[in-house]
Design a protein around this motif. Structure first.
Motif, PDB file in Angstrom:
ATOM      1  N   ARG A 117      46.463  37.219  33.964  1.00 36.08           N
ATOM      2  CA  ARG A 117      46.364  38.672  33.749  1.00 36.08           C
ATOM      3  C   ARG A 117      45.078  38.960  32.984  1.00 36.08           C
ATOM      4  N   TYR A 128      45.619  44.070  34.742  1.00 39.21           N
ATOM      5  CA  TYR A 128      45.743  43.730  36.166  1.00 39.21           C
ATOM      6  C   TYR A 128      46.157  42.272  36.303  1.00 39.21           C
ATOM      7  N   ASP A 129      47.183  42.049  37.126  1.00 37.32           N
ATOM      8  CA  ASP A 129      47.644  40.681  37.393  1.00 37.32           C
ATOM      9  C   ASP A 129      46.817  40.106  38.539  1.00 37.32           C
ATOM     10  N   LEU A 130      45.865  39.284  38.183  1.00 36.02           N
ATOM     11  CA  LEU A 130      45.015  38.679  39.216  1.00 36.02           C
ATOM     12  C   LEU A 130      45.801  37.682  40.055  1.00 36.02           C
TER      13      LEU A 130
END
Lengths: 437, 266
Positions: free
Chosen positions: A404, A397-399
């Motif tokens: 990431r 997930y790319d915060l």
């Protein structure tokens, strides 16, 4: 050390006179935590800093340098658990204590000059179309610190190479020459992912002491260098390449001699052997489908021999390896891929510790959702001969733009005699974060 | 009998659709005018993509993009410059005029260090996390005459400009499914033949997204959009495309549109 300095001076002399017009500096910082299932314990705790710098010259050339500083706190994964005998003095990483390793990953100068494009220096050269397993992607050696779990971009060991490319009408000719005698980095006996499968390492009888000698390495920088060429092009919808490589096989052959002095002793001496590699690749798209494949023919490969009467405990054979892959993207934001690998030994003898025809299958499904910020995937690799394999579900997930987080589970299954089954007590869950800046 | 026929013709002419058809130009003709607008043979530009999710979280991608026509064939390539985790990613398309010939597409992923052949049929997929699809990106400021039938349905204003409103519906359910669109309404500025606004509906008839082209001005004699705003009605996600350093004059070398350059980077 003198050779290292001489090489750097030579390298810098190539770019002498050029004036830097622009430079760019960046870094990736990665933290990783791994937990083993059986027994339950921390398997890996690692922090990696990978800086990269690029200089662009007004004359059109570019110098790229990348390094990797890695600190690992768990013993079986530390630099001290990996054999360094496979590295040349030009490519060996520096270590500090048990846990810290500093490696110059890449340092190369690239420039277009007329029809020629040259890349000089320590670099990665990648061939082939296969995913997850390798056929022709053998120009550079590999670190097996984490077996095949590490991304190839990280596990591939860049070599000092002269890489020239020239476009000739619709073809691109690539010429390679590498004097860097660096080969696969293998785990030591106390490493987390030490090889134990009888396919890969000789098995000592009970009561026999095993003595591992230092590897016998090629040592002539010219005579023992590797060379290769690739001809690639695009014709009527097909990407095609023809490849040839004359190299010392990256995997050492474990020659064994049994003596009695006065108790039984098996002396194992790793040696490197020359091989010719001839092959080719293809890929093309048909609607939702992409077909791809590659084939490699190795003239001189050596395999563990179980027949004690065979001198050196190894048998030689040619090897023909190929992969056929199919990718499907018929479902929105979803990628599905399957591959069929086979390796055939024309010179097979019954004592060789692997089947004459060895078959692996891979299956990958990945779905990117939430505007590509959330990615979920599952990779399955299976060997049909031994019934063992590896299953790898992963989610990332790319915060933020440059942050990431990810988690993955690596599950090995099957008999411990198999290439994958040998790690059936090494299954793990990983959590990681990657920050770019 | 003659009277009856005359009355029927009169009544049919008074039907709203025919009145509209008589008043406004044919939708197919409008599409041809849009596609005939000068786009230059080749263009280079910097493209920044700002993606914002429904919670307001923003991601930014900086790229360099090139496009060149080779007669009826169009080649485009885009190189990612920032941020770090997508840097050096590249996407190359060879788009053929012949509808029967599939486009060729390649993706370079730096983590694999390989140029990968990708299927061109997933044209309804969203392009690398944005709110435009691969097909939208490919068409740029053009419109597809093969995939849609068009009719002009009225007039309206977009971004302060008077426009023709053209309704486009996919030629078949299959095409609609491929594109992910059930209907599109386009606001076409008939002075410069530019689509200033488009509203999209999904295949179930629900509002999907609105695309607005802004800051349209001439660069080196060619009408050029400098901003595209896309609002996704379904997800609340939006993407702003910002174009700068637009250059039609300097030319783009042919070698930019090759797998070799895709792999080597700019």
């Amino acid at each position: 050390m003198k050779r290292k300095i001489a090489l750097i001076v030579l390298f810098l002399s190539v770019i002498q006179g050029a004036q830097a017009a622009d430079s760019e500096v960046g870094s990736l910082l990665t933290a990783r935590y791994g937990y083993g299932f059986d027994p339950q314990r921390v398997q890996s705790l690692e922090l990696t800093w990978a800086p990269e710098i690029r200089w662009d010259w007004e004359s059109g050339g570019r110098l790229t340098g990348t390094a990797r500083l890695r600190s690992e706190f768990e013993t079986g994964m530390q630099p001290s658990a990996i054999e360094t005998g496979g590295y040349s003095s030009f490519s060996r990483a520096a270590t500090a204590g048990e846990s810290i390793e500093l490696a110059l990953r890449e340092l190369y100068f690239e420039k277009q000059s007329g029809d020629w494009y040259m890349v000089l220096g320590k670099q990665q050269v990648v061939w082939g179309k296969a995913d997850g397993l390798k056929v022709l992607d053998v120009v550079d050696p590999q670190s097996f610190r984490e077996f095949i779990l590490e991304d190839f971009d990280e596990s591939r060991i860049p070599l000092w190479t002269v890489n020239l490319e020239r476009e000739i009408q619709d073809w691109t000719l690539q010429l390679l020459w590498s004097p860097d005698q660096t080969y696969n980095a293998l785990p030591k006996s106390d490493a987390e992912y030490v090889f134990t499968s009888p396919r890969l390492v000789p098995q000592a009888a009970s009561g026999v002491e095993v003595q591992l000698q230092k590897p016998v390495r090629p040592n002539n920088i010219l005579v023992d260098s590797d060379a290769g060429l690739r001809l690639s092009g695009f014709f009527d919808g097909w990407d095609l390449s023809l490849n040839y490589l004359y190299q010392y096989d990256n995997q050492p052959v474990l020659h064994q001699n049994v003596g009695f002095v006065p108790t039984p002793v098996a002396v194992i001496t790793p040696r490197y052997h020359r091989t010719h590699v001839v092959g080719g690749t293809f890929s093309s798209a048909f609607g939702d489908w992409v077909a791809r494949g590659e084939l490699g023919y190795f003239t001189d490969h050596y395999f563990i021999e179980t027949d004690s009467g065979v001198a050196g405990g190894v048998a030689k054979s040619e090897e023909l390896t190929y992969v056929l892959g199919i990718d499907w993207s018929g479902l929105t934001d979803t990628f599905v891929s399957a591959q069929f690998f086979q390796s055939w030994l024309p010179g097979y003898s019954t004592g060789i510790a692997r089947p004459e025809l060895d078959t692996n299958l891979t299956f990958l499904i990945r779905r990117d959702i939430n505007n590509d910020t959330l990615s979920m995937g599952l990779l399955w690799i299976a060997n049909t001969n031994d019934g063992d394999g590896l299953v790898r579900p992963k989610v990332s997930y790319d915060l933020q733009d440059d942050l990431r987080v990810w988690s993955e589970v690596d599950v090995f299954y099957g008999d411990r005699k198999g290439v994958f089954g040998q790690f059936n007590k090494k299954s793990r869950v990983l959590f990681g974060a990657e920050l770019g800046f | 009998m003659k009277k009856q026929v005359f009355l029927m013709v009169l009544v049919s002419l008074m039907m709203p659709e025919n009145l509209i058809a008589a008043k406004f130009p044919n939708g197919g003709w409008v599409a041809e005018k849009i596609n005939a607008r000068d786009e230059g043979v080749a263009v280079s530009r910097t493209l920044v993509m700002e993606m914002t999710d429904r919670h307001g979280k923003k991601r930014t991608r900086k790229t360099k993009a090139f496009r060149k026509y080779y007669g009826p064939e169009k080649r485009t390539v885009i190189f990612y410059l920032e941020p770090r985790n997508v840097k050096d990613t590249g996407f190359l398309t060879w788009d053929y005029r012949d509808a029967g010939k599939e486009d060729d597409q390649w993706l370079y992923l730096p983590a694999l260090r390989k140029v990968r052949r990708v299927s061109a049929s997933d044209r309804g997929d969203y392009f690398l996390g944005t709110d435009l699809t691969y097909e939208d990106i490919k068409l740029e400021t053009r419109v597809s005459t093969e995939d849609y039938k068009r009719r002009t349905v009225g007039e309206g204003r977009a971004d302060g400009h008077r426009c023709l409103i053209v309704e486009a519906t996919p030629v078949s359910d299959e095409v609609a499914k491929e594109l992910g669109y059930g209907k599109v309404e386009q606001w076409v500025d008939s002075e410069i033949w530019f689509v200033r606004k488009s509203k999209f509906w999904d295949t179930n008839g629900n509002p999907l997204k609105t695309v607005s082209a802004r800051d349209i001005r001439k660069v080196q004699g060619i009408w050029t959009q400098h901003e595209i705003d896309v609002e996704n009605d379904k997800t609340g996600h939006s993407t702003k495309f910002l174009f700068s350093d637009v250059d039609y004059k300097s030319g783009v070398p042919d070698k930019f549109f090759t797998q070799n350059t895709l792999r080597r980077g700019l």
